[in-house]
Write a protein that holds these residues in place. Structure first.
Motif, mmCIF file in Angstrom:
data_model
loop_
_atom_site.group_PDB
_atom_site.id
_atom_site.type_symbol
_atom_site.label_atom_id
_atom_site.label_comp_id
_atom_site.label_asym_id
_atom_site.label_seq_id
_atom_site.Cartn_x
_atom_site.Cartn_y
_atom_site.Cartn_z
ATOM 1 N N ARG A 271 1.397 -0.925 -0.108
ATOM 2 C CA ARG A 271 -0.095 -0.232 -0.266
ATOM 3 C C ARG A 271 1.007 0.792 0.114
ATOM 4 O O ARG A 271 2.181 1.306 0.347
ATOM 5 N N GLU A 272 0.800 2.777 -0.560
ATOM 6 C CA GLU A 272 1.226 3.542 -0.913
ATOM 7 C C GLU A 272 1.123 4.259 0.973
ATOM 8 O O GLU A 272 -0.046 3.763 1.747
ATOM 9 N N GLY A 273 2.162 4.469 1.518
ATOM 10 C CA GLY A 273 2.502 5.284 2.817
ATOM 11 C C GLY A 273 3.235 3.719 3.501
ATOM 12 O O GLY A 273 2.899 4.234 5.135
ATOM 13 N N ALA B 29 -3.687 6.583 1.834
ATOM 14 C CA ALA B 29 -1.909 6.064 1.963
ATOM 15 C C ALA B 29 -1.608 7.505 3.292
ATOM 16 O O ALA B 29 -0.899 6.791 4.033
ATOM 17 N N ARG B 30 -2.246 8.194 3.649
ATOM 18 C CA ARG B 30 -2.071 9.014 4.626
ATOM 19 C C ARG B 30 -2.345 8.279 6.528
ATOM 20 O O ARG B 30 -1.298 8.099 7.053
ATOM 21 N N ALA B 31 -3.419 8.075 5.433
ATOM 22 C CA ALA B 31 -4.510 7.176 7.006
ATOM 23 C C ALA B 31 -3.267 5.751 7.708
ATOM 24 O O ALA B 31 -3.415 5.214 8.707
ATOM 25 N N HIS B 32 -2.997 5.388 5.989
ATOM 26 C CA HIS B 32 -2.075 3.532 6.233
ATOM 27 C C HIS B 32 -0.812 4.277 7.274
ATOM 28 O O HIS B 32 -0.486 3.084 8.088
ATOM 29 N N HIS B 33 -0.431 4.729 6.234
ATOM 30 C CA HIS B 33 0.975 5.426 6.902
ATOM 31 C C HIS B 33 0.929 5.272 7.997
ATOM 32 O O HIS B 33 1.762 4.221 9.160
ATOM 33 N N ALA B 34 -0.282 5.709 8.860
ATOM 34 C CA ALA B 34 -0.108 6.495 10.231
ATOM 35 C C ALA B 34 -0.182 5.184 10.943
ATOM 36 O O ALA B 34 0.414 5.157 11.603
ATOM 37 N N ALA B 35 -1.373 4.230 10.439
ATOM 38 C CA ALA B 35 -1.572 3.427 10.758
ATOM 39 C C ALA B 35 -0.045 2.663 10.921
ATOM 40 O O ALA B 35 0.686 1.207 11.898
ATOM 41 N N ALA B 36 0.172 2.147 10.388
ATOM 42 C CA ALA B 36 1.573 0.693 9.626
ATOM 43 C C ALA B 36 3.210 2.139 10.375
ATOM 44 O O ALA B 36 3.790 0.712 11.758
#
Lengths: 434, 434
Positions: free
Chosen positions: A97-99, A404-411
């Motif tokens: 995923r992006e992020g 992608a921004r939301a996924h990055h924060a979770a990752a």
């Protein structure tokens, strides 16, 4: 839609030419995009550019202009020109995923297609992912260093005019709050910010008149740049012009750790206790971290961010890892030359977790066992991006950026505190081939 | 022509908004683009991007889409939207020829226009010149290190997909002979090159079959990549497949200084005495210089070139240096804050020469005396680029690139041998304000 097809190294097309003549161009193949290592001392990388790449793949068509030029320059044979004229990508791509975070060897994209169809995407895929990920990876470290204070991307002038837009997008995915770049706002939905440069102050007979002009147009919530002449007088003039309700002052020079404390004390003494302080003087993650104890309210970051803070290219490569032989049997393949060996085969990566914390990057060379994906054991890192030539739309446009921004924060929340520290070290988690 | 107008920092437009409301937006102004210093230890810089900037200025118009977005986001007032709708640059720009050398403080562009008209070009001008000049400056050092051997730019995959095209163009201006990037060929007339990657070899059951397929399509003059498996066997297979008339072999891994000598000896022993050797393994100017005594015939350079070899942004700035006051009198202006002082006023730079060798960068704050420009004493560095809004066409398109390349060769020939050396030092010539 402008064709992206010539943003490609010539050798991709000459390989197609030779494969076509040998009858090998349609051989089912698997390509993988990955980084052999992280930039020196970095603990993790951040994937960015995926949404842009998918849009570039949709626009990857050889139109009349492209074909006429290739013909005139005799880059490939007439048969290959016909093949290119009919080209659209009809294969399948899955990937991170992006992020998402990545580590050495993480198979960021897996492209399954005929040889020619897949190889021709190499240059554009690497251009986009290498640059965007370099910016996102630097940005994530700056966000970590800022410890919750907001950051704005202001580096458009320090990178190519198109890369500037990509950089603003990548920084936002990695947790920056805004950008100075208007095109990034229009194109990708990134919030934009900015008020005035020194030139504006210099245009007026006095700093006070310049501030009054800015306040008349932008209101008292604006940010006044106070370091054109003398910072102490600048702050005085700012509060005199705006009143104690002034939004913020910006400082773009000097020894920030000292200056910021003085300015805070001065603002407070003048009654402007709610006026924020933003700093923008050649910051990188280390300078941001060094200001942790200073009364800074927000950071603007330019050069270091858009040039990857010392690592401007991510070092990702795009390699053939498997193909069918003439009889239809799958072969894993890899280069064996010194220092650049490649692990062949189709891969399925899993981020192994323990109590919600990432513990390893497990790369299964065939399908992972079911228990590797049990509730708390790990999560599959690949998602479908293109299926039989159809691009999955979730990753596209401003919605893709927001996701992608939301996924990055979770990752990044899965990473241990040690894994997020700025100091040099090994990758935060080990990569294991299973 | 795609509008370039939103590739701009938001604060340029909010400054216009505030200046317009204050009635100061049309005040005649002079802006200057320059670098305060060269990257650490560099002896000179190379200006590139000028032709691209002039094209971007021609396309710098706020169309319906741009205006609608600015309106929706309330970036500026309705009055400013009207002003932007009518915008086209009507001012005058003179500056260094593309390909020219520069030094600390060299006034690379001087923009004369109303305040708003000039300030709005800041971001796009810096984006283009900072990136393109970073690449050209690194490229010139590599050309110098190569001592006459040809160089090819192969870094498209290591920088944003648009910057890749700009990098190929900039490297060519600074003396590279070719690029892998097809778009740079089409758009700017840069010769393109490239034959095959490791993926092509891996697609066939044996290296020999891969070479045979490539030779069938591209002829014996092609370049065969010999390091997929084992270089010694690769060279054997290459000559067996192509005969002794093989054009070249490419080596992309290993300890090049050793490997190249072995390959040369092997090729000669096989009778392939005319077969050239090209190397492409993570080269920079130092690695190129280290191979000076090795039998290398040409170099391909990627990452280090397109990322400015350690200096990916040139550090150029765009500053208001003079404007008329409300009464029409000219004022020199400059920021005075710590470490970033600017020399105000309109400038005329002259490259002072002695016996054809550059001795100083003389910046006359008003018109230079006639004798400074006498036959052998020096040459004026500024040429007209835009006059009353009309772009001079000599700098545009492929012809502009060819002219810049020729000018660069002439300008660098004026530099002393000491000024061209790679080792760290001060600027090759001093900058003097007269």
């Amino acid at each position: 839609m402008t064709s992206t097809a010539l943003r490609t190294d010539r050798y991709e097309l000459t390989m197609i030419d030779a494969a076509l003549r040998a009858g090998a161009h349609e051989r089912p193949s698997v390509f993988e995009l990955f980084a052999r290592r992280l930039p020196d001392g970095r603990r993790f990388g951040v994937v960015a550019g995926t949404g842009r790449l998918l849009e570039a793949i949709e626009a990857f068509r050889f139109g009349e202009d492209e074909l006429a030029w290739l013909d005139r320059e005799r880059v490939v044979s007439p048969e290959t020109l016909d093949w290119l004229a009919a080209y659209r990508f009809r294969g399948t791509i899955r990937g991170y995923r992006e992020g998402e975070l990545y580590f050495p060897g993480s198979p960021l994209l897996v492209v399954e297609a005929g040889f020619a169809e897949g190889v021709v995407l190499e240059t554009i895929a690497l251009s986009i992912l290498n640059y965007d990920s370099a910016v996102a990876s630097a940005a994530a470290r700056m966000v970590s260093a800022a410890g919750g204070r907001p950051l704005a991307e202001m580096g458009s002038r320090r990178t190519g005019e198109h890369s500037a837009v990509a950089a603003a997008r990548a920084a936002y995915i990695a947790g920056f709050g805004a950008t100075s770049n208007l095109e990034a706002g229009r194109r990708w939905g990134v919030p934009t910010m900015g008020t005035a440069a020194h030139a504006f102050t210099l245009l007026f007979p006095t700093e006070g008149e310049a501030f009054a002009a800015q306040l008349a147009a932008l209101g008292p919530g604006t940010t006044l740049l106070v370091d054109t002449y003398d910072i102490r007088r600048g702050v005085e003039n700012a509060v005199r012009a705006a009143g104690t309700g002034l939004g913020a002052v910006r400082i773009d020079s000097g020894d920030l750790d000292v200056v910021v404390r003085e300015v805070r004390a001065q603002l407070d003494a003048l009654g402007a206790t709610g006026t924020r302080i933003t700093v923008t003087n050649d910051l990188d993650e280390y300078a941001i971290a060094a200001l942790a104890a200073a009364p800074v309210d927000s950071y603007g970051v330019g050069t270091a961010l858009v040039t990857g803070s010392g690592s401007p290219a991510s070092g990702m490569v795009y390699k053939l890892v498997a193909h069918q032989d003439a009889g239809g049997a799958w072969l894993s393949v890899g280069k064996t030359s010194e220092g650049k060996a490649t692990v062949g085969g189709r891969k399925q990566p899993v981020r192994a977790l323990r109590d919600g914390v990432a513990v390893s990057e497990d790369i299964h060379v065939e399908d992972p066992p079911v228990d590797a994906l049990a509730a708390d054991a790990g999560r599959l890192l690949h998602v479908p991006l293109v299926t039989d030539g159809e691009v999955h739309t979730a990753a596209l446009g401003p919605d893709g950026v927001a996701a992608a921004r939301a996924h990055h924060a979770a990752a990044i929340a899965e990473l241990s505190a040690d894994g997020r520290r700025l100091s040099r070290g090994d990758a935060a988690i080990p990569t294991r081939y299973l």
